[in-house]
Design an enzyme around this catalytic site. Structure first.
Site, PDB file in Angstrom:
ATOM      1  N   GLU A  70       5.576  30.112  23.234  1.00  0.00           N
ATOM      2  CA  GLU A  70       4.963  30.829  22.125  1.00  0.00           C
ATOM      3  C   GLU A  70       4.388  32.174  22.572  1.00  0.00           C
ATOM      4  O   GLU A  70       4.591  33.198  21.917  1.00  0.00           O
ATOM      5  CB  GLU A  70       3.863  29.960  21.505  1.00  0.00           C
ATOM      6  CG  GLU A  70       3.036  30.652  20.427  1.00  0.00           C
ATOM      7  CD  GLU A  70       3.833  30.992  19.179  1.00  0.00           C
ATOM      8  OE1 GLU A  70       3.298  31.736  18.342  1.00  0.00           O
ATOM      9  OE2 GLU A  70       4.978  30.536  19.052  1.00  0.00           O
ATOM     10  N   HIS A  73       6.991  34.890  23.377  1.00  0.00           N
ATOM     11  CA  HIS A  73       7.477  35.455  22.106  1.00  0.00           C
ATOM     12  C   HIS A  73       6.476  36.473  21.563  1.00  0.00           C
ATOM     13  O   HIS A  73       6.874  37.567  21.100  1.00  0.00           O
ATOM     14  CB  HIS A  73       7.690  34.310  21.110  1.00  0.00           C
ATOM     15  CG  HIS A  73       8.032  34.777  19.718  1.00  0.00           C
ATOM     16  ND1 HIS A  73       9.104  35.575  19.448  1.00  0.00           N
ATOM     17  CD2 HIS A  73       7.419  34.552  18.531  1.00  0.00           C
ATOM     18  CE1 HIS A  73       9.151  35.831  18.147  1.00  0.00           C
ATOM     19  NE2 HIS A  73       8.137  35.225  17.576  1.00  0.00           N
ATOM     20  N   HIS A 134       8.985  34.761   8.041  1.00  0.00           N
ATOM     21  CA  HIS A 134       8.851  35.368   9.368  1.00  0.00           C
ATOM     22  C   HIS A 134      10.225  35.642   9.968  1.00  0.00           C
ATOM     23  O   HIS A 134      10.459  36.686  10.585  1.00  0.00           O
ATOM     24  CB  HIS A 134       8.049  34.419  10.267  1.00  0.00           C
ATOM     25  CG  HIS A 134       7.542  35.057  11.514  1.00  0.00           C
ATOM     26  ND1 HIS A 134       6.947  36.302  11.542  1.00  0.00           N
ATOM     27  CD2 HIS A 134       7.535  34.617  12.805  1.00  0.00           C
ATOM     28  CE1 HIS A 134       6.597  36.604  12.777  1.00  0.00           C
ATOM     29  NE2 HIS A 134       6.952  35.615  13.563  1.00  0.00           N
ATOM     30  N   HIS A 242      23.383  24.866   2.774  1.00  0.00           N
ATOM     31  CA  HIS A 242      23.646  25.829   3.847  1.00  0.00           C
ATOM     32  C   HIS A 242      25.127  25.809   4.234  1.00  0.00           C
ATOM     33  O   HIS A 242      25.722  26.863   4.496  1.00  0.00           O
ATOM     34  CB  HIS A 242      22.770  25.491   5.060  1.00  0.00           C
ATOM     35  CG  HIS A 242      22.911  26.466   6.189  1.00  0.00           C
ATOM     36  ND1 HIS A 242      22.821  27.822   6.024  1.00  0.00           N
ATOM     37  CD2 HIS A 242      23.133  26.274   7.518  1.00  0.00           C
ATOM     38  CE1 HIS A 242      22.986  28.439   7.178  1.00  0.00           C
ATOM     39  NE2 HIS A 242      23.191  27.518   8.108  1.00  0.00           N
ATOM     40  N   HIS A 303      23.327  30.855  17.783  1.00  0.00           N
ATOM     41  CA  HIS A 303      23.658  30.937  16.355  1.00  0.00           C
ATOM     42  C   HIS A 303      22.775  31.976  15.670  1.00  0.00           C
ATOM     43  O   HIS A 303      23.241  32.728  14.796  1.00  0.00           O
ATOM     44  CB  HIS A 303      23.476  29.556  15.727  1.00  0.00           C
ATOM     45  CG  HIS A 303      24.096  29.413  14.370  1.00  0.00           C
ATOM     46  ND1 HIS A 303      25.392  29.763  14.083  1.00  0.00           N
ATOM     47  CD2 HIS A 303      23.582  28.933  13.200  1.00  0.00           C
ATOM     48  CE1 HIS A 303      25.664  29.512  12.818  1.00  0.00           C
ATOM     49  NE2 HIS A 303      24.576  29.014  12.259  1.00  0.00           N
TER      50      HIS A 303
END
Length: 325
Positions: A70, A73, A134, A242, A303
């Site tokens: 975290e 990032h 986000h 999706h 991806h």
């Protein structure tokens, strides 16, 4: 400024990849506070700091590996924010008729809002709407940076068949289709529905009776959304939608690429649509691999990265048709 924008694009892609890695390793709440981690600028490692952190957050004891995911990032996202601030300052100081100003200001506003979404992701315990927002915010920042880079690039595409100009609108629609599919993927991931269907090409069991669109795209009340709060039929619905979105995106972008390649008469556009076709095929293969191989971490992260690349190529094609023809 162009070099700084180019560096910021690379940094934005890294931030998107790190965000995906953080989400996929269940580290979104690795630090239960914001912007620090358990009240520190780094992950607490000293024994007395860890004990104090565990006392302050008994429901969220320190897990160093998740906390570091975290915080790394956040470090990269903060660096990107500083780069965008520098771009905005340069644009304000060196105001010239041929130098864009509105786009840097928009970028600055976007990155500030993106920071707020990062904070709300933690303080609202991974509320799916915020998590998806986000993700889309990260893609929006990347898109605007890439558009700014193209604005600062003095390229022309040479001769082009005049009829191809009318396909600029179809290319813009392609961007909308792709962003919608990215949003569907973000919602699926934010609700931990990536493995709701484990068979391909058809979801297992009597999946048609489990379709629940209203429930799948609502936000149930919960104290914590980590690992999801929706029922299995609702998650299955997210996954199936999706997949259908992926089919629509594949068909539309394939048609667009084929049409532009055949009718444009421009080497630049033909090269761009060739790259788009290859990236699109790779993205579809990664999506299938996520299902067949039960969401391998490397494939799932890639991806997200390839989705960012596909969006940039499509944005370049759209921009070229509108501004460079």
């Amino acid at each position: 400024m162009r070099k700084l924008v180019g560096f910021s694009i690379i940094l934005a892609v890294v931030v998107i990849v790190l965000g995906a890695y953080t989400r996929l390793t269940d580290a979104g709440l690795g630090c239960p506070d914001w912007p620090g981690c358990y009240g520190h600028l780094t992950v607490p490692e000293a024994e007395h700091h860890v004990e104090a952190a565990n006392e302050a957050y008994p429901e969220r004891p320190v897990e160093a590996h998740k906390a570091w995911n975290e915080m790394i990032h956040r470090y990269f996202a903060g660096s990107l924010g500083l780069c965008i601030l520098a771009i905005a300052i340069i644009a304000l100081i060196k105001r010239e008729p041929d130098r864009p100003l509105k786009l840097p200001m928009l970028l600055l506003g976007l990155v500030i809002f993106q920071a707020l979404l990062g904070m709300w992701t933690v303080t609202l315990n991974l509320l799916p709407v915020v998590v998806m927002g986000h993700l889309l915010g990260g893609f929006s920042v990347l898109t605007c940076l890439f558009l700014l880079y193209l604005r600062l690039s003095a390229f022309r595409i040479g001769y082009v068949n005049e009829r191809v100009k009318r396909y600029a609108g179809f290319a813009a629609l392609g961007v909308v289709v792709l962003v919608t599919q990215i949003a569907l993927g973000g919602w699926t991931s934010a609700n931990y529905a990536a493995l709701a269907c484990t068979q391909f090409p058809v979801c297992e069991g009597d999946w048609m009776t489990n379709i629940d669109l209203n429930g799948a795209y609502s936000v149930p009340e919960a104290d914590n959304y980590e690992f999801g709060a929706h029922s299995y039929p609702e998650r299955m619905t997210m996954h199936i939608v999706h997949r259908f979105g992926a089919i629509v995106t594949l068909l539309y972008l394939s048609w667009l690429a084929f049409t532009l390649y055949r009718r444009s008469g421009s080497r630049v556009i033909r090269q761009a649509v060739t790259v788009m076709s290859l990236v699109l095929a790779l993205q579809v293969g990664l999506g299938v691999s996520n299902v067949v191989f039960s969401l391998p971490l490397s494939v799932a992260v890639l991806h997200n990265a390839i989705a960012a690349c596909l969006l940039m190529v499509l944005v370049m094609i759209t921009y070229t048709l509108y501004r460079k023809v």
